[in-house]
Design an enzyme around this catalytic site. Structure first.
Site, PDB file in Angstrom:
ATOM      1  N   ASP A   1      -0.713  67.187  49.890  1.00  0.00           N
ATOM      2  CA  ASP A   1      -2.127  67.469  50.092  1.00  0.00           C
ATOM      3  C   ASP A   1      -2.343  68.798  50.814  1.00  0.00           C
ATOM      4  O   ASP A   1      -3.192  69.601  50.417  1.00  0.00           O
ATOM      5  CB  ASP A   1      -2.773  66.321  50.879  1.00  0.00           C
ATOM      6  CG  ASP A   1      -4.278  66.428  50.956  1.00  0.00           C
ATOM      7  OD1 ASP A   1      -4.963  65.792  50.141  1.00  0.00           O
ATOM      8  OD2 ASP A   1      -4.783  67.174  51.820  1.00  0.00           O
TER       9      ASP A   1
ATOM     10  N   VAL B   1      -7.791  65.758  49.424  1.00  0.00           N
ATOM     11  CA  VAL B   1      -7.485  66.006  48.012  1.00  0.00           C
ATOM     12  C   VAL B   1      -6.870  64.760  47.376  1.00  0.00           C
ATOM     13  O   VAL B   1      -7.183  64.411  46.239  1.00  0.00           O
ATOM     14  CB  VAL B   1      -6.553  67.219  47.864  1.00  0.00           C
ATOM     15  CG1 VAL B   1      -6.239  67.464  46.388  1.00  0.00           C
ATOM     16  CG2 VAL B   1      -7.203  68.461  48.468  1.00  0.00           C
ATOM     17  N   ASP B   2      -6.008  64.080  48.121  1.00  0.00           N
ATOM     18  CA  ASP B   2      -5.447  62.827  47.601  1.00  0.00           C
ATOM     19  C   ASP B   2      -6.537  61.799  47.337  1.00  0.00           C
ATOM     20  O   ASP B   2      -6.511  61.090  46.321  1.00  0.00           O
ATOM     21  CB  ASP B   2      -4.451  62.250  48.604  1.00  0.00           C
ATOM     22  CG  ASP B   2      -3.066  62.855  48.469  1.00  0.00           C
ATOM     23  OD1 ASP B   2      -2.667  63.185  47.339  1.00  0.00           O
ATOM     24  OD2 ASP B   2      -2.379  62.991  49.493  1.00  0.00           O
ATOM     25  N   VAL B   3      -7.494  61.697  48.246  1.00  0.00           N
ATOM     26  CA  VAL B   3      -8.571  60.721  48.076  1.00  0.00           C
ATOM     27  C   VAL B   3      -9.444  61.081  46.872  1.00  0.00           C
ATOM     28  O   VAL B   3      -9.788  60.219  46.052  1.00  0.00           O
ATOM     29  CB  VAL B   3      -9.415  60.626  49.361  1.00  0.00           C
ATOM     30  CG1 VAL B   3     -10.627  59.715  49.152  1.00  0.00           C
ATOM     31  CG2 VAL B   3      -8.566  60.108  50.520  1.00  0.00           C
TER      32      VAL B   3
ATOM     33  N   GLY C   1      -7.570  60.209  43.814  1.00  0.00           N
ATOM     34  CA  GLY C   1      -7.592  58.766  43.590  1.00  0.00           C
ATOM     35  C   GLY C   1      -8.894  58.314  42.959  1.00  0.00           C
ATOM     36  O   GLY C   1      -8.911  57.469  42.052  1.00  0.00           O
TER      37      GLY C   1
END
Length: 388
Positions: free
Chosen positions: A146, A174-176, A179
């Site tokens: 991230d 960014v990961d969220v 997702g």
């Protein structure tokens, strides 16, 4: 009723998800699906998802809070894909799932015969979601961390103090975002399968998710050729729209138009401020934002942030305290948003697991919270539950 026979409720009940993902983007996506009834079997290596070991902090049961935040409502099986029996079981789960989710580096799943092309041979209806950092082409070898994506994706360049260094966001945003995009892609894939009877490959990347989320900052760059600069807590196009210091702590004032600015000036006891040539229109205020901030903070210093938030809210001017995370959760609770979900451990005597609730409601109904994040391999030999 036996565990394997239990029928889930929710909009995604009967959907079976083989979850080969780990860390954050994939597990966040599969938890969102599980919250609405999907049967998610989390396939982990013998040592478990990396985040099981990211401690401290831990919850009341000793579980890593990072892992606990994105893995409720799932079952866990530990499989060694380098072992023939473990690989056979992984392939069986993939071959019988409606959805497969993975976020390994490109090529890893193919080495085990678990790539989309492999799985669809036995499971043509599968919706296969592959999450990568930078795609499967020239960026395939790049590690999708991230922080790295925030840097190369431009987010750090517009985050932080104008005179300081570039800064990351305080969560793996960014990961969220990725997702969430994975959830949208999976649901689109399932809808397409309803129409055609055939599954599909859903591809989501961290970099593209971030670029899409840059919205106005990216569009201004494309239109003008000039990338935006760091403005701290200021807005590039609106003022006053920033953090200000009151008598005791910070608050945010988010004025979106000239009428609101006139009301703000009145609440602060400076009605003539809206007629000042430097501040008459939004464009004027943006051009003189530093002078405006000085004027506002001198007035705000006369009372507490809570006083001004209450007064401004009563007058219809958007304003709020700069809360810490605990205060933010309490604020949402006070608004009746039920921000905390509680699930029980298999041992009912253990403390309930608490996590942030799913933000989506469908037809007036929210998600359901059935089980706490599973212990590693807690569901060895698990098969799919009845579709009901």
């Amino acid at each position: 009723m036996a565990e394997a026979d239990r029928v889930e409720t929710g909009a995604l009940r009967g959907i079976r998800v083989a979850d080969f993902s780990r860390v954050l983007a994939g597990p966040y996506a599969t938890m969102m699906l599980a919250d609405f009834g999907a049967d998610v079997i989390k396939v982990e290596p013998p040592a478990g998802d990396d985040t099981r070991h990211w401690t401290p902090p831990v919850d009341a049961t000793g579980r890593a809070t990072y892992f606990g935040g994105v893995n409720r409502n799932k079952r866990s099986v530990a499989l060694d894909l380098t072992d023939a029996a473990g690989l056979a079981e992984a392939r069986r789960l993939a071959a019988t799932a409606d959805v497969v989710v993975e976020n390994f580096r490109p090529g890893v799943m193919a080495r085990f015969g678990l790539a989309y092309e492999d799985v669809r041979e036995d499971n043509p209806g599968v919706v296969y979601c592959s999450i990568t950092g930078f795609g499967t082409g020239e960026g395939a070898a790049l590690a999708g961390y991230d922080l790295l994506v925030q840097a190369v994706g431009g987010l750090m360049s517009i985050t932080g103090d104008p005179d300081g260094e570039p800064s990351k966001v305080g969560v793996a945003l960014v990961d969220v975002l990725t997702g969430q995009n994975a959830v949208a892609g999976i649901l689109l894939g399932l809808r397409e399968r309803e129409r055609t009877g055939v599954g599909c490959l859903v591809e989501v990347t961290l970099l593209q998710s971030l670029l899409s989320a840059l919205t106005n900052q990216a569009s201004s760059t494309l239109a003008t050729g000039h990338p935006p600069r760091r403005l701290g807590n200021e807005h590039p196009s609106i003022a006053p729209y920033a953090v200000f210091r009151a008598g005791d702590r910070e608050l945010v004032i988010a004025v979106g138009n000239d009428r609101q600015f006139g009301v703000l000036a009145g609440v602060l006891g400076m009605p003539g401020l809206a007629d000042d040539a430097r501040f008459r229109t939004n464009a004027d205020r943006v051009a003189h934002r530093a002078e405006l901030a000085d004027v506002l903070e001198r007035a705000l210093a006369a009372a507490s942030a809570r006083h001004w938030v209450d007064a401004l809210a009563a007058a219809g001017v958007p304003a709020g305290l700069v809360n810490d995370v605990a205060e933010a959760i309490a604020f949402a609770d006070a608004l009746g948003l039920d921000p905390v979900a509680e699930t029980r451990e298999p041992d009912q005597a253990a403390p309930a697991h608490r996590s942030i609730a799913n933000p989506i409601r469908v037809g007036g109904d929210g998600a359901t919270y059935r089980t706490a994040p599973p212990a590693l391999d807690a569901d060895r030999g698990a098969d799919w539950r009845s579709r009901g």
